[in-house]
Write an enzyme that holds these catalytic residues in place. Structure first.
Site, PDB file in Angstrom:
ATOM      1  N   LYS A 182      -1.429   1.740  -0.996  1.00  0.00           N
ATOM      2  CA  LYS A 182      -2.210   0.649  -0.386  1.00  0.00           C
ATOM      3  C   LYS A 182      -2.931   1.183   0.837  1.00  0.00           C
ATOM      4  CE  LYS A 182      -0.863  -0.720   3.296  1.00  0.00           C
ATOM      5  NZ  LYS A 182      -0.227  -1.086   4.563  1.00  0.00           N
ATOM      6  N   ASP A 223       4.142  -6.754   3.165  1.00  0.00           N
ATOM      7  CA  ASP A 223       3.116  -6.124   2.320  1.00  0.00           C
ATOM      8  C   ASP A 223       3.451  -6.199   0.828  1.00  0.00           C
ATOM      9  OD1 ASP A 223       1.511  -5.376   4.403  1.00  0.00           O
ATOM     10  OD2 ASP A 223       2.089  -3.265   4.384  1.00  0.00           O
TER      11      ASP A 223
END
Ligand code: C5P
Length: 277
Positions: free
Chosen positions: A12, A138
């Protein structure tokens, strides 16, 4: 016959990360543009006796850790759906640990996607997102696995249009940085929202508000950013709470030339040439 199921845990990056406020619960109110790469860790699962192994270039960094997020994800899945999640897990750790590019969150999300596949749970099942949310800020974004605007702690997601396979270079100077202390070192100044526009324009006009506090903890980040900026990227920025920084390029040739320049100057740094997913 038992079959091994494979799921990737893409890295990410935060194209922009604006910290807007400190909250009473110890978290911070964010506005962030999440994007994912074509490369990451790999997770393999074989139903049966429960075991957990870590292999790959960054396995050693995790070996002392007791309760891996993959196993916590598997337990969360089993509790939420009343379905057994036992089996042999193998995590191939290709990404540096504690480095701002998802890491454990990406692995946890991959475990949830994998178990959902095995057990016939829809990938957009809200219960799956509730498990992800409980595992970390996240993890929901990593579960979604596509470009999105994140607000709240980063868990409220609004999908964005496809960004295309933009060439990306990731660079980490070999410094592990913990997220909590970086947020703690934020100066509390709200520098405003991410401006409107196309996602790439928004990214370029945006910031990473964790860059300054991360640099006080790990000054080496400044050197990475200076070296990336000198390679003529479309955008160079730190990801998450660092220390990994990324740069976007117009084409693969520019990205590979930049990677070669940085590898020659700093052979000890970790560099990954990839593209946006
Ligand atoms: O949610 P997660 O456990 O991944 O967050 C790790 C740490 O990062 C939190 O304990 C908190 O200190 C910090 N954090 C924060 N604000 C966020 C996300 C994380 O302060 N939005």
């Amino acid at each position: 016959m038992t079959q091994t199921i494979v799921e990737t845990a893409p890295a990410k990056i935060n194209l922009a990360l604006h910290v807007r406020a400190r909250r009473a619960d110890g978290y911070h109110e964010l506005e962030t543009l999440f994007a994912f790469l074509q490369d990451g860790d790999e997770l393999r699962f074989t139903p049966g006796a429960p075991t957990f192994e870590i292999e790959g270039p960054f396995a050693a960094a995790l070996s002392g850790e007791g309760d891996n997020l993959v196993l916590r994800a598997a337990r969360g899945f089993a509790e939420a759906f009343g379905l057994a999640s036992e089996g042999a897990w193998v995590l191939e750790k290709n990404l540096p640990v504690a480095s701002g590019i998802g890491g454990g969150s990406a692995d946890a999300a991959a475990a949830l996607r994998l178990l959902a596949r095995v057990r016939g749970v829809a990938l957009d099942d809200p219960r799956l997102f509730a498990v992800a949310d409980a595992l970390g800020s996240d993890v929901p974004a990593c579960l979604l696995g596509r470009a999105a605007l994140g607000t709240g702690r980063g868990e409220k997601l609004e999908p964005l249009g496809d960004l295309g396979a933009i060439p990306v270079l990731l660079v980490n100077p070999g410094i592990a940085v913990s997220t909590g202390p970086v947020f703690k070192a934020w100066d509390g100044v709200d520098r405003g929202p991410i401006p409107a526009g196309t996602t790439i324009d928004r990214a370029r006009a945006g910031r990473n508000d964790l860059e300054a506090p991360a640099r006080t903890i790990a000054p080496g980040i400044g050197d990475v950013l200076d070296r990336l900026a000198a390679t003529g990227p479309v955008l160079a920025r730190m990801s998450g709470s660092g220390a990994t920084c990324f740069a976007l390029y117009e084409n693969d040739e520019q990205r590979s030339a930049a990677a070669n320049t940085i590898r020659t100057a700093q052979p000890g740094w970790w560099c990954l040439e990839s593209r946006l997913a």
